[in-house]
Write a protein that holds these residues in place. Sequence first.
Motif, short mmCIF file in Angstrom:
data_model
loop_
_atom_site.label_atom_id
_atom_site.label_comp_id
_atom_site.label_asym_id
_atom_site.label_seq_id
_atom_site.Cartn_x
_atom_site.Cartn_y
_atom_site.Cartn_z
N GLY A 216 1.06 -1.26 -0.40
CA GLY A 216 -0.04 -0.10 -0.02
C GLY A 216 0.73 1.22 -0.25
N PHE A 217 0.41 2.17 -0.55
CA PHE A 217 1.03 3.74 -0.53
C PHE A 217 1.85 4.39 0.71
CE2 PHE A 217 1.67 8.00 -2.18
CZ PHE A 217 3.08 7.88 -2.47
N LEU A 218 2.42 5.15 0.84
CA LEU A 218 3.05 5.57 1.77
C LEU A 218 1.76 6.28 2.68
CD1 LEU A 218 5.34 8.00 0.08
CD2 LEU A 218 6.31 5.96 1.59
N GLY A 219 1.87 5.82 3.73
CA GLY A 219 1.03 5.94 5.00
C GLY A 219 -0.40 5.42 5.31
N ALA A 220 -0.37 4.12 3.88
CA ALA A 220 -1.91 3.74 3.71
C ALA A 220 -2.81 3.15 4.94
CB ALA A 220 -1.65 2.55 3.17
N GLY A 221 -1.79 2.20 6.41
CA GLY A 221 -1.94 1.89 7.68
C GLY A 221 -2.11 0.85 7.41
N LYS A 222 -0.86 0.61 6.79
CA LYS A 222 0.39 -1.15 6.66
C LYS A 222 0.18 -1.66 8.14
CE LYS A 222 3.11 -0.20 3.35
NZ LYS A 222 2.45 1.39 3.61
N THR A 223 0.98 -1.06 8.58
CA THR A 223 1.52 -1.47 9.98
C THR A 223 1.03 -1.58 11.38
OG1 THR A 223 3.86 -0.45 10.07
CG2 THR A 223 3.63 -0.99 12.36
N SER A 224 -0.13 -0.22 11.60
CA SER A 224 -1.44 -0.46 12.10
C SER A 224 -2.44 -1.45 11.84
CB SER A 224 -2.54 1.14 11.51
OG SER A 224 -1.34 2.37 12.27
N TRP A 225 -2.84 -2.21 10.44
CA TRP A 225 -3.09 -3.09 10.52
C TRP A 225 -2.62 -4.38 10.84
CZ3 TRP A 225 -2.96 -7.00 7.24
CH2 TRP A 225 -4.22 -8.05 6.91
N LEU A 226 -1.23 -4.77 10.08
CA LEU A 226 -0.51 -6.14 10.89
C LEU A 226 -0.39 -5.94 12.87
CD1 LEU A 226 1.45 -8.23 10.64
CD2 LEU A 226 3.48 -7.16 10.16
N ASN A 227 -0.84 -4.50 13.38
CA ASN A 227 -0.89 -5.04 14.68
C ASN A 227 -2.07 -5.19 14.88
OD1 ASN A 227 2.37 -4.05 15.73
ND2 ASN A 227 2.13 -1.88 14.98
N ALA A 228 -2.84 -4.60 14.62
CA ALA A 228 -3.86 -5.03 14.78
C ALA A 228 -4.68 -6.59 14.80
CB ALA A 228 -5.19 -4.66 13.49
N ARG B 81 15.95 -22.31 5.06
CA ARG B 81 17.27 -23.51 6.35
C ARG B 81 16.72 -23.70 7.58
NH1 ARG B 81 20.04 -20.41 2.58
NH2 ARG B 81 21.57 -19.58 4.67
N ILE B 82 16.39 -23.00 8.28
CA ILE B 82 16.14 -23.22 9.91
C ILE B 82 15.46 -24.10 9.79
CG2 ILE B 82 16.67 -20.31 10.35
CD1 ILE B 82 14.19 -20.68 11.25
N LYS B 83 15.82 -25.05 11.00
CA LYS B 83 15.02 -26.02 11.60
C LYS B 83 13.71 -26.05 12.51
CE LYS B 83 15.72 -29.49 14.81
NZ LYS B 83 17.16 -30.88 16.32
N GLU B 84 13.62 -24.71 12.51
CA GLU B 84 12.62 -24.78 13.58
C GLU B 84 11.76 -23.47 12.12
OE1 GLU B 84 12.28 -23.33 17.66
OE2 GLU B 84 12.55 -25.49 18.17
N ARG B 85 11.48 -23.66 11.72
CA ARG B 85 11.02 -22.76 10.63
C ARG B 85 9.54 -22.07 10.58
NH1 ARG B 85 10.63 -24.49 4.11
NH2 ARG B 85 8.84 -26.24 5.12
N PRO B 86 9.01 -20.84 9.85
CA PRO B 86 8.06 -20.65 10.48
C PRO B 86 6.91 -21.11 10.25
CG PRO B 86 9.27 -18.83 9.51
CD PRO B 86 10.65 -20.14 9.34
N ALA B 87 5.60 -20.92 10.60
CA ALA B 87 4.44 -21.58 10.07
C ALA B 87 3.91 -20.41 9.17
CB ALA B 87 3.17 -21.76 10.55
N GLU B 88 4.24 -19.46 9.15
CA GLU B 88 4.42 -17.99 7.93
C GLU B 88 5.44 -17.71 7.63
OE1 GLU B 88 0.58 -15.78 8.00
OE2 GLU B 88 0.37 -15.50 10.27
N ILE B 89 5.10 -16.54 6.61
CA ILE B 89 6.19 -15.62 6.16
C ILE B 89 5.67 -14.20 6.13
CG2 ILE B 89 7.82 -14.71 4.74
CD1 ILE B 89 9.00 -17.27 4.83
N ILE B 90 5.05 -13.21 6.78
CA ILE B 90 4.99 -11.97 6.27
C ILE B 90 6.09 -11.14 5.55
CG2 ILE B 90 3.17 -10.16 6.94
CD1 ILE B 90 2.05 -12.14 9.23
N ILE B 91 5.53 -10.33 4.33
CA ILE B 91 6.42 -8.72 4.23
C ILE B 91 5.42 -7.57 4.36
CG2 ILE B 91 7.29 -8.25 2.02
CD1 ILE B 91 8.37 -11.19 1.55
N GLU B 92 5.90 -7.13 5.23
CA GLU B 92 5.54 -5.49 4.79
C GLU B 92 6.05 -4.51 4.25
OE1 GLU B 92 4.17 -1.91 7.70
OE2 GLU B 92 4.39 -3.10 8.46
N ALA B 93 5.78 -4.14 3.01
CA ALA B 93 6.91 -3.88 1.54
C ALA B 93 6.65 -2.19 1.79
CB ALA B 93 5.93 -3.98 0.85
N SER B 94 7.70 -1.56 1.67
CA SER B 94 7.50 0.09 1.94
C SER B 94 6.66 0.44 1.01
CB SER B 94 8.89 0.61 1.12
OG SER B 94 8.73 0.38 -0.45
N GLY B 95 6.51 1.45 1.09
CA GLY B 95 4.60 2.33 0.80
C GLY B 95 5.41 2.52 -1.05
#
Length: 338
Positions: free
Chosen positions: A15-27, A86-100
Amino acid sequence: MRSHEQQIPLTVIAGFLGAGKTSWLNARIAAGDVGDALILVNDVGAVNVDVASIEYRDDRVVALSNGCLCCSLGGTLAEQLSQALRIKERPAEIIIEASGVADPARIADIARLAPGLRLEEVVVLVDASQATRFAADSLVGSLWQVQLAAAQRLLVNRLPPEGRSREDLLCWLGERAPDARLEILPLSVHAGEMESCGEMESRASELKNSVMADAPAFTPRRPGSGTDAVSTISAGPHGLAHESVSFTQAIDTSVVESLLHEHRDVLLRAKGFIRCRDDGQKGMECWRSLQLSGGRLVWRPQVTPASRSALVCIGRGGERFAGLVRCLEALGGHALGR
């Protein structure tokens, strides 16, 4: 080839700059919707403000320092994903928060190409209060529409009140994200924001006076079909510019607000953690976070001091933007460079 069950699902949040990505992820994190995840956070500027704002396990939040994730499938992102596989305890999911300023379609291609990953979803947030302005903007309009076109789920933020203009706007956004499931974000995602100095621009007036038909028609451009949108808008003296300014002393919030307001014609986004002088108690200092987007300037208390007092500014390159940086440096700061 790995089975579907062995592949790690990857979600791209854009999402573009200031769209609220971090707020939504924290929610989502606060609601318990994020389990054993690895979160990769990209940010523009020498100071990664967004990664410090993610309220998750420190060992599972990784800052990407390659700038914008806009064009390349290699570099820091590929390296971090390779390590995660490659890590032994791999995460169950990966989330990428892209830049704006990132093209989410290019990032999603990584999951399509990597045998150990599976693209779960491309989520794009859009600030409805700025939508028609950004779409018609000669500098950022192409990138803004590229982001919407890549969405599989479009989350609409900061809608106007119920009425015809609201319905027209939702319909217009849906046309620009034809493959996306459109959802309206609840107000609770942004509850608690306290605006300082009012609205730097009247968002309600802007929506009322915007003519959505004036926004340019757009045909999505897929990767490899021409010059990348981010490369185009970053080229030349009038492209997007960003600068990070670090402060060596406490500063007055009112002075910062005044400077940002004065340069609102070229400033698209500002964010940071700042050591402030407390006006209520002489000689006292406190830490606050600053977020400016869509004409909204928000200060919040920062209980834990940040590693450095700094502000990241993103806007239209040129002498006006350079002048803003110089004014910030005059407050006792110094530019960190890109």
